[in-house]
Design an enzyme around this catalytic site. Structure first.
Site, PDB file in Angstrom:
ATOM      1  N   ASP A   1      -6.048   8.066   8.790  1.00 35.02           N
ATOM      2  CA  ASP A   1      -6.298   7.467  10.103  1.00 35.02           C
ATOM      3  C   ASP A   1      -6.322   8.511  11.207  1.00 35.02           C
ATOM      4  O   ASP A   1      -5.594   9.500  11.173  1.00 35.02           O
ATOM      5  CB  ASP A   1      -5.198   6.451  10.436  1.00 35.02           C
ATOM      6  CG  ASP A   1      -5.344   5.173   9.646  1.00 35.02           C
ATOM      7  OD1 ASP A   1      -6.482   4.840   9.313  1.00 35.02           O
ATOM      8  OD2 ASP A   1      -4.324   4.525   9.386  1.00 35.02           O
TER       9      ASP A   1
ATOM     10  N   LYS B   1       0.826  -1.211   0.000  1.00 34.60           N
ATOM     11  CA  LYS B   1       0.000   0.000   0.000  1.00 34.60           C
ATOM     12  C   LYS B   1       0.861   1.262   0.000  1.00 34.60           C
ATOM     13  O   LYS B   1       0.641   2.180  -0.799  1.00 34.60           O
ATOM     14  CB  LYS B   1      -0.918  -0.003   1.222  1.00 34.60           C
ATOM     15  CG  LYS B   1      -1.637   1.321   1.492  1.00 34.60           C
ATOM     16  CD  LYS B   1      -2.446   1.245   2.774  1.00 34.60           C
ATOM     17  CE  LYS B   1      -3.142   2.567   3.087  1.00 34.60           C
ATOM     18  NZ  LYS B   1      -2.243   3.561   3.675  1.00 34.60           N
ATOM     19  N   ASN B   2       1.836   1.327   0.899  1.00 37.20           N
ATOM     20  CA  ASN B   2       2.618   2.555   1.041  1.00 37.20           C
ATOM     21  C   ASN B   2       3.513   2.813  -0.168  1.00 37.20           C
ATOM     22  O   ASN B   2       3.803   3.964  -0.489  1.00 37.20           O
ATOM     23  CB  ASN B   2       3.441   2.508   2.329  1.00 37.20           C
ATOM     24  CG  ASN B   2       2.566   2.588   3.575  1.00 37.20           C
ATOM     25  OD1 ASN B   2       1.439   3.077   3.515  1.00 37.20           O
ATOM     26  ND2 ASN B   2       3.061   2.090   4.692  1.00 37.20           N
TER      27      ASN B   2
ATOM     28  N   ARG C   1      -5.475  10.558   2.477  1.00 31.06           N
ATOM     29  CA  ARG C   1      -4.200  11.116   2.916  1.00 31.06           C
ATOM     30  C   ARG C   1      -3.132  10.993   1.829  1.00 31.06           C
ATOM     31  O   ARG C   1      -2.286  11.874   1.678  1.00 31.06           O
ATOM     32  CB  ARG C   1      -3.737  10.418   4.193  1.00 31.06           C
ATOM     33  CG  ARG C   1      -2.450  11.038   4.693  1.00 31.06           C
ATOM     34  CD  ARG C   1      -2.097  10.749   6.115  1.00 31.06           C
ATOM     35  NE  ARG C   1      -0.938  11.540   6.467  1.00 31.06           N
ATOM     36  CZ  ARG C   1      -0.963  12.797   6.876  1.00 31.06           C
ATOM     37  NH1 ARG C   1      -2.114  13.409   6.991  1.00 31.06           N
ATOM     38  NH2 ARG C   1       0.141  13.459   7.161  1.00 31.06           N
TER      39      ARG C   1
ATOM     40  N   ASP D   1       3.823   0.740  11.896  1.00 25.21           N
ATOM     41  CA  ASP D   1       2.578   0.121  11.429  1.00 25.21           C
ATOM     42  C   ASP D   1       2.366  -1.281  11.988  1.00 25.21           C
ATOM     43  O   ASP D   1       1.265  -1.823  11.920  1.00 25.21           O
ATOM     44  CB  ASP D   1       2.542   0.060   9.895  1.00 25.21           C
ATOM     45  CG  ASP D   1       2.210   1.406   9.273  1.00 25.21           C
ATOM     46  OD1 ASP D   1       1.695   2.280   9.992  1.00 25.21           O
ATOM     47  OD2 ASP D   1       2.470   1.584   8.068  1.00 25.21           O
TER      48      ASP D   1
END
Length: 440
Positions: free
Chosen positions: A121, A22-23, A97, A319
């Protein structure tokens, strides 16, 4: 509102393939704006945050074609810069974000950009200063409209500069790198983040014609070039998913093989889980976790309680601290979890305490976990997911707990984990999607 209903206490078994990272995806997909030529990107995770960014790219004018379930082509040939001022952009950009990541490429190629204050988040302050200070060092000027929470940035003549980052921000480093690759002259970024995902971005940019050296270190040197060409790129597997699945196997006493993990890119992650007593074995590029009835947390050499804390790469990623915390609840021994970066990320422990875990929340950043050694199983409850990582931690707790659990607000979980219920079902989990909303 969608929810997951889980009947826990069941051992799982089988193989699971981690999704694309994802990142990394949020950086790589933003970088397609740096060239008018075609980009082919594979192993893209099918998750809400990534899909929202792809939708935003389409609205900006990027030509997007889906070749198969995880591979797309992108061509940013005709970008509509005026879209920035639309109400639709302010709504869509503010809800994601990752939208901050489009600013660097747009400044580099078009000399201006705008962005609403991004969402994400609720895990504490996540400031954007590093991004904008870096842009300013390159010659950009920005204005923040506090009433409308909207940033306007102008950079018609970016020039290379020496930049010492006040924090090793991954997204900040990536954004500044993408702005600098087309700037005139040399840019030096010191205290740069050096995560594998940032290395992936830099390597891809070099294949496109950029000139970046120092990749993998905290000192990056970027020689500006006039233009970039297209290329192909494949995402790494998501290290946060891999860590989550290691934790899932331990908590449920399951025999699980995690496939194609790119083990060399996982850094200290396997070591940290091993210190919790979890047995794991590297088999080629897979991780095999045998079924364990118990696992014992190590102590420091002098016998003092183990502390696990987050740190910039190659330290332990923040994370995964939520996952480590929940896994420790059923270990033998005690551990202090120190979440340094975000002051609200440990507030989900009240749900674990309601399930029967023994946790002392020392302050917003630290929690002491007293392991139950499986002597007392967690019990199923109804709960709400506050953010992506806490949500998956609660899901792991529910899968190990006795009885029925319901997790609400699963949209948060699905922002970061693709088709998680289907993949858990394939391992033998008893989980289903239901409609409902919490009583409180």
């Amino acid at each position: 509102m969608n929810a997951f209903e889980i009947y826990g206490g069941k051992k799982l078994k089988g193989e699971i393939v981690p999704q694309g990272a994802k990142n990394e995806a949020l950086q790589i997909l933003s970088a397609v704006l740096l060239t008018s030529e075609k980009m082919t990107i594979s192993n893209i995770p099918d998750i809400k945050d990534v899909n929202k960014l792809i939708e935003l790219l389409v609205e900006l004018g990027v030509n997007v074609a889906r070749l198969n379930k995880d591979t797309y082509t992108f061509q940013a040939k005709d970008i509509n810069i005026d879209y920035f001022q639309s109400a639709e952009f302010k709504t869509k950009g503010g809800g994601l974000r990752g939208s901050i990541m489009i600013v660097g490429p747009l400044l580099a190629r078009f000399g201006k950009a705008a962005i609403p204050k991004p969402g994400g988040d609720k895990i504490g302050r996540r400031r954007l200063d590093t991004h904008f200070i870096g842009f300013e060092k390159l010659g950009a000027k920005f204005n923040y409209d506090a009433d409308n929470h909207f940033f306007q940035v102008d950079a018609t003549n970016l020039k290379g500069s020496y930049i010492l980052l006040d924090e090793a921000s991954v997204t900040g480093t990536a954004n500044i790198v993408m702005a600098a690759v087309l700037a005139k002259g040399t840019t030096t970024i010191y205290n740069a983040a050096c995560e594998p995902y940032l290395q992936q971005l830099c390597k891809m940019l070099n294949r496109m014609g950029a000139n970046i050296s120092g990749i993998g270190s905290n000192l990056l040197t970027i020689e500006g070039v006039d233009s970039l060409s297209g290329t192909t790129h494949r995402m790494l597997p998501d290290m946060i998913e891999i860590g989550s699945f290691i934790g899932l196997a331990a908590m449920t006493g399951s025999e699980i093989t995690i496939k194609d993990v790119h083990f060399e890119e996982l850094g200290i992650i396997p070591t940290v889980f091993s210190r919790l007593g979890i047995k794991l074995e590297r088999r080629g590029d897979d991780i095999y976790i045998p079924a364990q009835d118990s696992y014992e947390i190590e102590t420091f050499i002098d016998g003092s309680i183990l502390t696990i804390s987050d740190a910039p790469w190659p330290g332990f990623t923040p994370d995964l601290l939520s996952i480590v915390l929940v896994v420790a609840t059923q270990a033998k021994g005690n551990v202090l979890i120190h979440q340094k970066m975000f002051e609200s990320r440990l507030f989900f422990v009240d749900k674990l305490i309601d399930m029967g875990a023994q946790i002392i929340l020392c302050d917003p950043h630290r929690a002491t976990v007293i392991g139950l050694n499986n002597a007392f199983k967690l019990k199923g409850i109804e709960m709400t997911s506050p953010d992506i990582r806490a949500g998956v931690s609660l899901l792991i707790a529910a899968l190990s707990a006795q009885g029925r659990s319901v997790i609400y607000n699963i949209e948060q979980i699905e922002r970061g984990y693709q088709h998680i219920d289907e993949r858990l079902l394939a391992l033998g989990a008893q989980i289903r999607r239901i409609e409902g909303k919490p009583l409180h």
